[in-house]
Design a protein around this motif. Sequence first.
Motif, PDB file in Angstrom:
ATOM      1  N   GLY A 125      11.092   6.385   1.487  1.00 56.94           N
ATOM      2  CA  GLY A 125      12.154   5.971   1.083  1.00 56.94           C
ATOM      3  C   GLY A 125      11.816   4.497   2.149  1.00 56.94           C
ATOM      4  N   LYS A 126      12.779   4.053   1.848  1.00 55.55           N
ATOM      5  CA  LYS A 126      13.001   2.121   2.797  1.00 55.55           C
ATOM      6  C   LYS A 126      13.049   2.530   4.108  1.00 55.55           C
ATOM      7  N   LYS A 127      13.503   3.305   4.836  1.00 53.24           N
ATOM      8  CA  LYS A 127      13.678   3.082   5.701  1.00 53.24           C
ATOM      9  C   LYS A 127      12.145   3.998   6.601  1.00 53.24           C
ATOM     10  N   ASP A 128      11.480   4.558   6.177  1.00 53.75           N
ATOM     11  CA  ASP A 128      10.573   5.453   6.567  1.00 53.75           C
ATOM     12  C   ASP A 128       9.634   4.060   6.505  1.00 53.75           C
ATOM     13  N   ARG A 129       9.806   3.433   4.674  1.00 50.99           N
ATOM     14  CA  ARG A 129       8.343   2.427   5.080  1.00 50.99           C
ATOM     15  C   ARG A 129       8.587   1.056   5.860  1.00 50.99           C
ATOM     16  N   ASP A 130       9.790   1.454   6.011  1.00 48.22           N
ATOM     17  CA  ASP A 130       9.439   0.031   7.270  1.00 48.22           C
ATOM     18  C   ASP A 130       9.350   0.304   9.069  1.00 48.22           C
ATOM     19  N   ALA A 131       9.420   2.048   9.015  1.00 46.98           N
ATOM     20  CA  ALA A 131       8.966   2.114  10.733  1.00 46.98           C
ATOM     21  C   ALA A 131       7.293   2.106  10.216  1.00 46.98           C
ATOM     22  N   ARG A 132       6.807   2.746   9.175  1.00 48.27           N
ATOM     23  CA  ARG A 132       5.845   2.974   9.784  1.00 48.27           C
ATOM     24  C   ARG A 132       4.831   1.820   9.161  1.00 48.27           C
ATOM     25  N   VAL A 133       5.508   0.564   8.444  1.00 46.51           N
ATOM     26  CA  VAL A 133       4.672  -0.788   8.558  1.00 46.51           C
ATOM     27  C   VAL A 133       4.762  -1.383   9.570  1.00 46.51           C
ATOM     28  N   LYS A 134       5.765  -0.591  10.425  1.00 44.78           N
ATOM     29  CA  LYS A 134       5.922  -1.850  11.794  1.00 44.78           C
ATOM     30  C   LYS A 134       4.446  -1.116  13.361  1.00 44.78           C
ATOM     31  N   ALA A 156       0.688  -0.874   0.322  1.00 49.76           N
ATOM     32  CA  ALA A 156      -0.280  -0.116  -0.215  1.00 49.76           C
ATOM     33  C   ALA A 156       0.280   1.436  -0.338  1.00 49.76           C
ATOM     34  N   LEU A 157       2.146   1.549   0.778  1.00 48.07           N
ATOM     35  CA  LEU A 157       3.080   2.922   0.819  1.00 48.07           C
ATOM     36  C   LEU A 157       3.629   2.624  -0.719  1.00 48.07           C
ATOM     37  N   HIS A 158       3.716   2.054  -1.423  1.00 46.56           N
ATOM     38  CA  HIS A 158       4.426   1.745  -2.724  1.00 46.56           C
ATOM     39  C   HIS A 158       4.046   2.096  -3.401  1.00 46.56           C
ATOM     40  N   HIS A 159       2.667   2.686  -3.455  1.00 48.13           N
ATOM     41  CA  HIS A 159       1.107   2.660  -4.663  1.00 48.13           C
ATOM     42  C   HIS A 159       0.442   3.967  -4.159  1.00 48.13           C
ATOM     43  N   HIS A 160       0.413   4.302  -2.875  1.00 49.90           N
ATOM     44  CA  HIS A 160      -0.784   5.546  -2.646  1.00 49.90           C
ATOM     45  C   HIS A 160       0.652   6.978  -3.318  1.00 49.90           C
ATOM     46  N   THR A 161      -1.247   7.885  -3.394  1.00 49.81           N
ATOM     47  CA  THR A 161      -0.309   8.673  -3.237  1.00 49.81           C
ATOM     48  C   THR A 161       0.472   9.411  -2.290  1.00 49.81           C
ATOM     49  N   ASN A 162      -0.295   9.552  -1.551  1.00 46.96           N
ATOM     50  CA  ASN A 162       0.425   9.883  -0.003  1.00 46.96           C
ATOM     51  C   ASN A 162       2.199   9.476  -0.095  1.00 46.96           C
ATOM     52  N   SER A 163       2.656   8.106  -0.613  1.00 45.74           N
ATOM     53  CA  SER A 163       3.978   7.973  -0.040  1.00 45.74           C
ATOM     54  C   SER A 163       4.538   7.088  -0.782  1.00 45.74           C
ATOM     55  N   LYS A 164       4.116   7.126  -2.197  1.00 43.77           N
ATOM     56  CA  LYS A 164       4.779   6.753  -2.755  1.00 43.77           C
ATOM     57  C   LYS A 164       6.390   6.849  -2.867  1.00 43.77           C
TER      58      LYS A 164
END
Length: 358
Positions: free
Chosen positions: A112-121, A101-109
């Motif tokens: 960065g990987k570090k921020d994505r990993d933190a958001r997933v957690k 979802a983070l890879h494909h949503h307009t808010n989060s495309k």
Amino acid sequence: MINIQQVTKKYGSFTALEGVDVTIDRGEFVAILGPSGCGKTTLLKLLAGFMKPTDGQIEMDGAVAASHRRLLPPEKRNIGMVFQSFALWPHMTVAAHVEFALHHHTNSKKMGKKDRDARVKDVLQMVGLEPLAQRYPAELSGGQKQRVSLARAIAALPNVLLMDEPLSALDVELRMEMRKEIQSIHRQTNASIVFVTHDQGEALAMADKVIVMNKGRIEQIASPEILYTQPETEFVAQFVGKCNLIKGVWKDDHFVPEKYPWERWGDSGVRKTLKSRGLYPVRPEQWKIDRGEGNGIMGRILFAQYQGKEVHYTVQVENEKWTVHTSADESRLQPGDHVTLSLGVSNKQEELQPAISG
């Protein structure tokens, strides 16, 4: 904010929605309630951007998102979507669903990987799934799958969360648990939630505002309390709270039932639309029921259903069938028993409490 202005949707000669006007404020929890075929899912699809309206327009945050000429696609709307069927991919882990979802949503495309990993957690912690991050859908229970669906929908911090009967595939206990989960997520994210359901209990328990729909039209928009205590139309009175609609005559501030002229019932805040039709809505729990004949309205028990703290009766009153709910602590009545009905509780609106269970 979402403004739905005179929206109509037709499929050939069939009109699924007609002249719908609704405003949804930022952070508001709105339930769209109605029976199958009333147009509630069609309205949700229009909000999601899956199709255009035939007429009218939808504005999101001041910009036109949909009209008969224009359609902003789902991926360009700041929305999240939760489906009835979970819609999970069998080859992806719980964490991978959220990251997708983070890879494909307009808010989060561009995250960065570090921020994505933190958001997933963070999101998995929010829905209580962090220990299950590496499991696949086949290894999850129904409630856990619905939490994955919720986590995926909220991951990119959408302004609007659209939910299409998300609890209908779950058993009773899980539905009650997930209600609390959704309310908790609403408080934490402050997203606007549009929740489609046919379950009156869900709508009244969770929403700030309920939109009742029937045959493609809006019957009433109100808070759960107003909807329950002051239904606007016959449909709302009978669909929400299962009111018994009694025919009669309104005289100043009281009502005289047509077939029972010795009765005088006070005005409990009955809406003008029902008064103009000579109707008085009596909710099942408002009746006082006594065994045998007495001073009141005579009837006969047709059915009795034990519901834990309540007993639900169907009472034959002349050629009508009325619904009556009593405390299970009261003496039990059986089919065939003759009874007397009267309005045994206060008719003052502020003393009435909703008694719908999901």
